[in-house]
Design a protein around this motif. Structure first.
Motif, PDB file in Angstrom:
ATOM      1  N   HIS A  73       0.825  -1.208   0.000  1.00 30.94           N
ATOM      2  CA  HIS A  73       0.000   0.000   0.000  1.00 30.94           C
ATOM      3  C   HIS A  73       0.864   1.265   0.000  1.00 30.94           C
ATOM      4  O   HIS A  73       0.451   2.308  -0.478  1.00 30.94           O
ATOM      5  CB  HIS A  73      -0.932   0.004   1.204  1.00 30.94           C
ATOM      6  CG  HIS A  73      -1.895   1.136   1.227  1.00 30.94           C
ATOM      7  ND1 HIS A  73      -2.891   1.294   0.286  1.00 30.94           N
ATOM      8  CD2 HIS A  73      -2.021   2.188   2.082  1.00 30.94           C
ATOM      9  CE1 HIS A  73      -3.579   2.387   0.554  1.00 30.94           C
ATOM     10  NE2 HIS A  73      -3.075   2.944   1.649  1.00 30.94           N
ATOM     11  N   THR A 114     -12.521 -12.770   4.264  1.00 30.23           N
ATOM     12  CA  THR A 114     -13.155 -11.818   3.352  1.00 30.23           C
ATOM     13  C   THR A 114     -13.876 -12.555   2.227  1.00 30.23           C
ATOM     14  O   THR A 114     -15.001 -12.200   1.865  1.00 30.23           O
ATOM     15  CB  THR A 114     -12.103 -10.849   2.780  1.00 30.23           C
ATOM     16  OG1 THR A 114     -11.481 -10.159   3.868  1.00 30.23           O
ATOM     17  CG2 THR A 114     -12.725  -9.852   1.838  1.00 30.23           C
ATOM     18  N   ARG A 141      -7.080  -6.964  -6.877  1.00 38.52           N
ATOM     19  CA  ARG A 141      -5.833  -6.540  -6.233  1.00 38.52           C
ATOM     20  C   ARG A 141      -6.079  -6.354  -4.745  1.00 38.52           C
ATOM     21  O   ARG A 141      -7.144  -5.914  -4.329  1.00 38.52           O
ATOM     22  CB  ARG A 141      -5.371  -5.235  -6.858  1.00 38.52           C
ATOM     23  CG  ARG A 141      -4.096  -4.650  -6.321  1.00 38.52           C
ATOM     24  CD  ARG A 141      -3.826  -3.327  -7.059  1.00 38.52           C
ATOM     25  NE  ARG A 141      -2.712  -2.624  -6.525  1.00 38.52           N
ATOM     26  CZ  ARG A 141      -1.498  -2.621  -7.068  1.00 38.52           C
ATOM     27  NH1 ARG A 141      -1.266  -3.292  -8.167  1.00 38.52           N
ATOM     28  NH2 ARG A 141      -0.529  -1.922  -6.525  1.00 38.52           N
ATOM     29  N   ILE A 142      -5.058  -6.669  -3.956  1.00 38.50           N
ATOM     30  CA  ILE A 142      -5.097  -6.442  -2.514  1.00 38.50           C
ATOM     31  C   ILE A 142      -3.861  -5.630  -2.149  1.00 38.50           C
ATOM     32  O   ILE A 142      -2.743  -6.092  -2.350  1.00 38.50           O
ATOM     33  CB  ILE A 142      -5.097  -7.762  -1.716  1.00 38.50           C
ATOM     34  CG1 ILE A 142      -6.278  -8.642  -2.111  1.00 38.50           C
ATOM     35  CG2 ILE A 142      -5.081  -7.477  -0.222  1.00 38.50           C
ATOM     36  CD1 ILE A 142      -6.213 -10.041  -1.543  1.00 38.50           C
ATOM     37  N   GLU A 143      -4.069  -4.437  -1.627  1.00 32.90           N
ATOM     38  CA  GLU A 143      -2.951  -3.634  -1.147  1.00 32.90           C
ATOM     39  C   GLU A 143      -2.844  -3.844   0.357  1.00 32.90           C
ATOM     40  O   GLU A 143      -3.832  -3.704   1.086  1.00 32.90           O
ATOM     41  CB  GLU A 143      -3.146  -2.158  -1.474  1.00 32.90           C
ATOM     42  CG  GLU A 143      -3.014  -1.881  -2.959  1.00 32.90           C
ATOM     43  CD  GLU A 143      -3.058  -0.404  -3.281  1.00 32.90           C
ATOM     44  OE1 GLU A 143      -3.220   0.429  -2.357  1.00 32.90           O
ATOM     45  OE2 GLU A 143      -2.925  -0.083  -4.469  1.00 32.90           O
ATOM     46  N   GLY A 145      -1.525  -2.814   3.926  1.00 34.20           N
ATOM     47  CA  GLY A 145      -1.056  -1.672   4.707  1.00 34.20           C
ATOM     48  C   GLY A 145      -0.038  -2.112   5.743  1.00 34.20           C
ATOM     49  O   GLY A 145       0.726  -3.054   5.534  1.00 34.20           O
ATOM     50  N   ASP A 150      -4.927  -4.610   7.717  1.00 29.84           N
ATOM     51  CA  ASP A 150      -5.064  -3.358   6.964  1.00 29.84           C
ATOM     52  C   ASP A 150      -4.980  -3.674   5.473  1.00 29.84           C
ATOM     53  O   ASP A 150      -3.969  -3.435   4.824  1.00 29.84           O
ATOM     54  CB  ASP A 150      -3.957  -2.389   7.387  1.00 29.84           C
ATOM     55  CG  ASP A 150      -4.082  -1.019   6.746  1.00 29.84           C
ATOM     56  OD1 ASP A 150      -5.149  -0.724   6.165  1.00 29.84           O
ATOM     57  OD2 ASP A 150      -3.107  -0.247   6.821  1.00 29.84           O
ATOM     58  N   LEU A 151      -6.057  -4.246   4.949  1.00 31.52           N
ATOM     59  CA  LEU A 151      -6.092  -4.652   3.544  1.00 31.52           C
ATOM     60  C   LEU A 151      -7.027  -3.730   2.765  1.00 31.52           C
ATOM     61  O   LEU A 151      -8.132  -3.451   3.204  1.00 31.52           O
ATOM     62  CB  LEU A 151      -6.582  -6.096   3.415  1.00 31.52           C
ATOM     63  CG  LEU A 151      -5.763  -7.162   4.137  1.00 31.52           C
ATOM     64  CD1 LEU A 151      -6.393  -8.542   3.931  1.00 31.52           C
ATOM     65  CD2 LEU A 151      -4.324  -7.163   3.687  1.00 31.52           C
ATOM     66  N   HIS A 152      -6.560  -3.276   1.616  1.00 32.79           N
ATOM     67  CA  HIS A 152      -7.347  -2.441   0.718  1.00 32.79           C
ATOM     68  C   HIS A 152      -7.645  -3.299  -0.506  1.00 32.79           C
ATOM     69  O   HIS A 152      -6.758  -3.526  -1.328  1.00 32.79           O
ATOM     70  CB  HIS A 152      -6.581  -1.173   0.339  1.00 32.79           C
ATOM     71  CG  HIS A 152      -6.136  -0.396   1.537  1.00 32.79           C
ATOM     72  ND1 HIS A 152      -6.843   0.669   2.022  1.00 32.79           N
ATOM     73  CD2 HIS A 152      -5.080  -0.565   2.373  1.00 32.79           C
ATOM     74  CE1 HIS A 152      -6.226   1.135   3.097  1.00 32.79           C
ATOM     75  NE2 HIS A 152      -5.156   0.411   3.333  1.00 32.79           N
ATOM     76  N   ILE A 153      -8.878  -3.794  -0.603  1.00 28.09           N
ATOM     77  CA  ILE A 153      -9.234  -4.788  -1.617  1.00 28.09           C
ATOM     78  C   ILE A 153      -9.971  -4.129  -2.774  1.00 28.09           C
ATOM     79  O   ILE A 153     -10.930  -3.395  -2.576  1.00 28.09           O
ATOM     80  CB  ILE A 153     -10.090  -5.900  -0.992  1.00 28.09           C
ATOM     81  CG1 ILE A 153      -9.276  -6.608   0.105  1.00 28.09           C
ATOM     82  CG2 ILE A 153     -10.549  -6.887  -2.052  1.00 28.09           C
ATOM     83  CD1 ILE A 153     -10.047  -7.621   0.892  1.00 28.09           C
ATOM     84  N   THR A 154      -9.494  -4.428  -3.988  1.00 23.87           N
ATOM     85  CA  THR A 154     -10.186  -3.998  -5.198  1.00 23.87           C
ATOM     86  C   THR A 154     -10.888  -5.225  -5.764  1.00 23.87           C
ATOM     87  O   THR A 154     -10.245  -6.189  -6.196  1.00 23.87           O
ATOM     88  CB  THR A 154      -9.186  -3.437  -6.245  1.00 23.87           C
ATOM     89  OG1 THR A 154      -8.447  -2.382  -5.649  1.00 23.87           O
ATOM     90  CG2 THR A 154      -9.914  -2.955  -7.483  1.00 23.87           C
ATOM     91  N   TRP A 155     -12.210  -5.199  -5.728  1.00 25.82           N
ATOM     92  CA  TRP A 155     -13.008  -6.324  -6.200  1.00 25.82           C
ATOM     93  C   TRP A 155     -13.187  -6.241  -7.711  1.00 25.82           C
ATOM     94  O   TRP A 155     -13.206  -5.158  -8.286  1.00 25.82           O
ATOM     95  CB  TRP A 155     -14.377  -6.333  -5.518  1.00 25.82           C
ATOM     96  CG  TRP A 155     -14.253  -6.595  -4.053  1.00 25.82           C
ATOM     97  CD1 TRP A 155     -14.107  -5.673  -3.062  1.00 25.82           C
ATOM     98  CD2 TRP A 155     -14.217  -7.867  -3.423  1.00 25.82           C
ATOM     99  NE1 TRP A 155     -13.989  -6.286  -1.856  1.00 25.82           N
ATOM    100  CE2 TRP A 155     -14.058  -7.642  -2.036  1.00 25.82           C
ATOM    101  CE3 TRP A 155     -14.308  -9.181  -3.870  1.00 25.82           C
ATOM    102  CZ2 TRP A 155     -13.981  -8.675  -1.108  1.00 25.82           C
ATOM    103  CZ3 TRP A 155     -14.240 -10.207  -2.945  1.00 25.82           C
ATOM    104  CH2 TRP A 155     -14.082  -9.956  -1.582  1.00 25.82           C
TER     105      TRP A 155
END
Length: 173
Positions: A73, A114, A141-143, A145, A150-155
């Protein structure tokens, strides 16, 4: 036959990732063998050691999360799985941006939870223990952190439906 360099305490996960990243970056230009030899010279280890690290980085059978999904991230670089002797598996960005390693098992557990919450229809019955392996069907994509939580997931916008998954996971007659 080349010999492996004995392990040194200074081999941190970041050092291993940088060595592997050097080999990967130069592989398209030089080919893997020459790129690994160059990485070995640059980092002061034997080519056999670099070859082992590259092989481990490319081996994804035991990866908690399928390759290609994770990115840092902070620097947006891809993350790879690293395991030093007598240490747990960790993910680090390639090349390392200075972040702390993140425990691979914790990321795998978070991705699995998730998947089971957001897209349970993509996980076949009886495979909930391996739910993270089905993430590429739903996640682009999974960013990662600072921590595994602290995962920022793009579905994916074209997420398969439950009806589609029921046809795919139907037992053969």
């Amino acid at each position: 036959m080349p010999t492996r360099t004995p392990p040194v305490a200074a081999w941190t996960p970041a050092f291993v990732v940088d060595a592997v990243a050097t080999a990967f970056e130069r592989a398209t230009e030089l080919g893997f063998l020459r790129a690994m030899a160059e990485a070995a010279r640059k980092h002061g280890v034997s080519a056999a050691t670099i070859e082992e690290w590259v092989a481990r980085a490319r081996a994804v059978q035991t990866a908690p999360v399928p390759p290609g999904l994770l990115a840092c991230h902070h620097c947006a670089k891809p993350m790879i799985l690293v395991q030093l002797p007598e240490s747990p598996q960790v993910y680090l960005c390639m090349p390392a941006c200075g972040r702390l390693p993140v425990q691979a098992a914790a990321i795998g557990d978070a991705v699995a939870k998730t998947m089971l919450n957001r897209a349970p229809h993509l996980v076949p019955p009886g495979k909930t223990h391996a739910a993270a392996a089905y993430a590429p069907g739903a996640i682009r994509r999974i960013e990662v952190g600072a921590t595994a939580g602290d995962l920022h997931i793009t579905w994916r916008s074209d997420l398969p439906t439950a009806r589609w998954a029921a046809n795919v996971h139907r037992p053969a007659n």
